[in-house]
Design a protein around this motif. Structure first.
Motif, PDB file in Angstrom:
ATOM      1  N   PHE B  14      13.249  -6.299  16.025  1.00  0.00           N
ATOM      2  CA  PHE B  14      13.574  -4.809  15.512  1.00  0.00           C
ATOM      3  C   PHE B  14      13.424  -3.865  16.672  1.00  0.00           C
ATOM      4  CE2 PHE B  14      12.884  -6.738  11.267  1.00  0.00           C
ATOM      5  CZ  PHE B  14      14.145  -6.726  10.927  1.00  0.00           C
ATOM      6  N   ASP B  18      16.135  -1.018  17.925  1.00  0.00           N
ATOM      7  CA  ASP B  18      15.783   0.458  18.191  1.00  0.00           C
ATOM      8  C   ASP B  18      16.409   0.831  19.568  1.00  0.00           C
ATOM      9  OD1 ASP B  18      15.195   0.593  15.578  1.00  0.00           O
ATOM     10  OD2 ASP B  18      13.034   0.441  15.869  1.00  0.00           O
ATOM     11  N   GLU B  47      18.801  -7.950   4.441  1.00  0.00           N
ATOM     12  CA  GLU B  47      17.743  -6.902   4.693  1.00  0.00           C
ATOM     13  C   GLU B  47      17.902  -6.461   6.190  1.00  0.00           C
ATOM     14  OE1 GLU B  47      13.263  -5.688   4.674  1.00  0.00           O
ATOM     15  OE2 GLU B  47      13.942  -7.386   3.115  1.00  0.00           O
ATOM     16  N   VAL B  48      18.061  -7.556   7.146  1.00  0.00           N
ATOM     17  CA  VAL B  48      18.123  -7.265   8.475  1.00  0.00           C
ATOM     18  C   VAL B  48      19.301  -6.410   8.894  1.00  0.00           C
ATOM     19  CG1 VAL B  48      18.380  -8.257  10.758  1.00  0.00           C
ATOM     20  CG2 VAL B  48      16.977  -9.551   9.249  1.00  0.00           C
ATOM     21  N   ASP B  50      20.898  -4.520   6.708  1.00  0.00           N
ATOM     22  CA  ASP B  50      20.710  -3.077   6.167  1.00  0.00           C
ATOM     23  C   ASP B  50      20.049  -2.346   7.235  1.00  0.00           C
ATOM     24  OD1 ASP B  50      21.753  -3.773   3.863  1.00  0.00           O
ATOM     25  OD2 ASP B  50      19.830  -4.099   2.567  1.00  0.00           O
ATOM     26  N   ARG B  51      19.062  -2.744   7.778  1.00  0.00           N
ATOM     27  CA  ARG B  51      18.021  -2.196   8.941  1.00  0.00           C
ATOM     28  C   ARG B  51      18.846  -1.699   9.927  1.00  0.00           C
ATOM     29  NH1 ARG B  51      11.848  -3.957   8.871  1.00  0.00           N
ATOM     30  NH2 ARG B  51      12.052  -2.843  10.750  1.00  0.00           N
ATOM     31  N   ALA B  54      21.549   1.118   9.230  1.00  0.00           N
ATOM     32  CA  ALA B  54      20.647   2.141   8.825  1.00  0.00           C
ATOM     33  C   ALA B  54      20.414   2.638  10.285  1.00  0.00           C
ATOM     34  CB  ALA B  54      19.270   2.024   8.134  1.00  0.00           C
ATOM     35  N   ALA B  55      19.898   1.898  11.340  1.00  0.00           N
ATOM     36  CA  ALA B  55      19.636   2.430  12.820  1.00  0.00           C
ATOM     37  C   ALA B  55      21.080   3.095  13.601  1.00  0.00           C
ATOM     38  CB  ALA B  55      19.167   1.267  13.525  1.00  0.00           C
TER      39      ALA B  55
END
Lengths: 193, 122
Positions: B14, B18, B47-48, B50-51, B54-55
């Motif tokens: 993660f 970012d 979920e990964v 989704d993240r 979102a990023a």
């Protein structure tokens, strides 16, 4: 992280510190547990501040006083076990057990000025004795494959390789039996521990 | 630059996500984020994804988020080769309680087998 492996057999009993000996360079060295003393903490900062970067392993000890202090604050915490090899008022080496679930991760450092004098063997035995006396059951570590001196020291102590699949070797040691060893024997006949 | 960022849900992946998204916004990279299987990760692939989405949204860039199944290391190397990526970006490793850095098996495989440059994000 996947489950780590440990030998079935329990390791020998190690001598709990303090212990004293003469190293191969005829220096008097004493192994003592670290007991939260601020002066001792500062002496360790000094030892790591002059530590040869060529002897770093997997990012530790870190470089620079600020990072050294952050790292020492974490591994000298109350839930860790630490021993220091003293030569007079100088720290010759330091070894630590840091909690990781139901086991402890081990690391050991001997300052360049004190290497190849047999201090590492006494230091790790002192650390494991300190851990045993405090009920530590399982210890693991990682070591770079090329570091033959360290790997042979760990093997001599009783560590067995538990994972040889990656860049670093992972090794484990069982210090005490897994069962309810805290229960004293009813008749007290077997005072083995 | 055409960049392939592989993430599997570990903390360091993660962090790599970012930083890569942040850099792509500045450098105008052509970024693809590959969400791979990682047995050591406690975060489910959905979920990964989704993240990652979102990023990308938050950074306001145009990057593809792709679910990649199968052996993560070899799939990343294969995608980089067949689609002419110039760089693969991955998490920089797990830190033990002691503070020791261990490089994950995915990074190890990619480092040894990729023909592109590989960046490990610390």
């Amino acid at each position: 992280m996947s489950d780590r492996g440990y030998p079935d057999a329990v390791a020998d009993e190690f001598p709990p510190p303090p212990t004293a000996f003469t190293d191969r360079e005829d220096r008097e060295v004493e192994i003592r547990p670290y007991e939260g003393n601020e002066a001792d903490h500062e002496t360790l900062v000094e030892m790591y501040d002059t530590f040869d970067p060529a002897d770093r392993a997997q990012g530790i000890p870190p470089g620079g006083e600020k990072r050294i202090r952050e790292w020492l604050d974490a591994i000298l915490a109350d839930d860790c076990y630490n021993v220091i090899a003293w030569c007079g008022d100088e720290a010759a080496g330091h070894a630590t057990l840091v909690p990781d679930g139901d086991a402890y991760e081990l690391a050991i450092f001997v300052h360049q000025e004190y290497q190849r004098a047999g201090i590492g063997t006494h230091l790790i035995r002192g650390l494991l004795g300190h851990g045993q006396a405090n009920g530590v059951r399982k210890v693991w570590l990682t070591v770079e494959r090329w570091n033959r001196a360290a790997v042979s020291l760990y093997k001599k102590i009783g560590f067995e390789t538990s994972d040889a699949e990656s860049f670093e070797l992972e090794m484990g040691l069982r210090l005490r039996a897994d069962e309810v060893a805290e229960e004293p024997a009813a008749d007290g006949a077997d005072g083995g521990e | 630059m055409k960049v392939l960022c592989g993430i599997g849900g570990s903390d360091d992946s993660f962090r790599a996500l970012d930083r890569t998204v942040e850099r792509a916004a500045v450098a105008n990279d052509d970024l693809t984020i590959a969400v791979v299987d990682n047995d050591d990760s406690s975060v489910a692939p959905a979920e990964v994804v989704d993240r990652a989405e979102a990023a990308v949204d938050e950074a306001g860039i145009d990057a593809e988020v792709r679910r990649v199944e199968g052996d993560p290391g070899s799939r990343l190397v294969e995608i980089a080769e067949t689609e002419a990526f110039e760089e693969i970006v991955l998490g920089g490793g797990h830190t033990s309680p002691m503070g020791k850095i261990t490089i994950g098996s995915i990074a190890e495989f990619v480092l040894l087998n990729a023909k592109t440059s590989v960046t490990l994000v610390r």
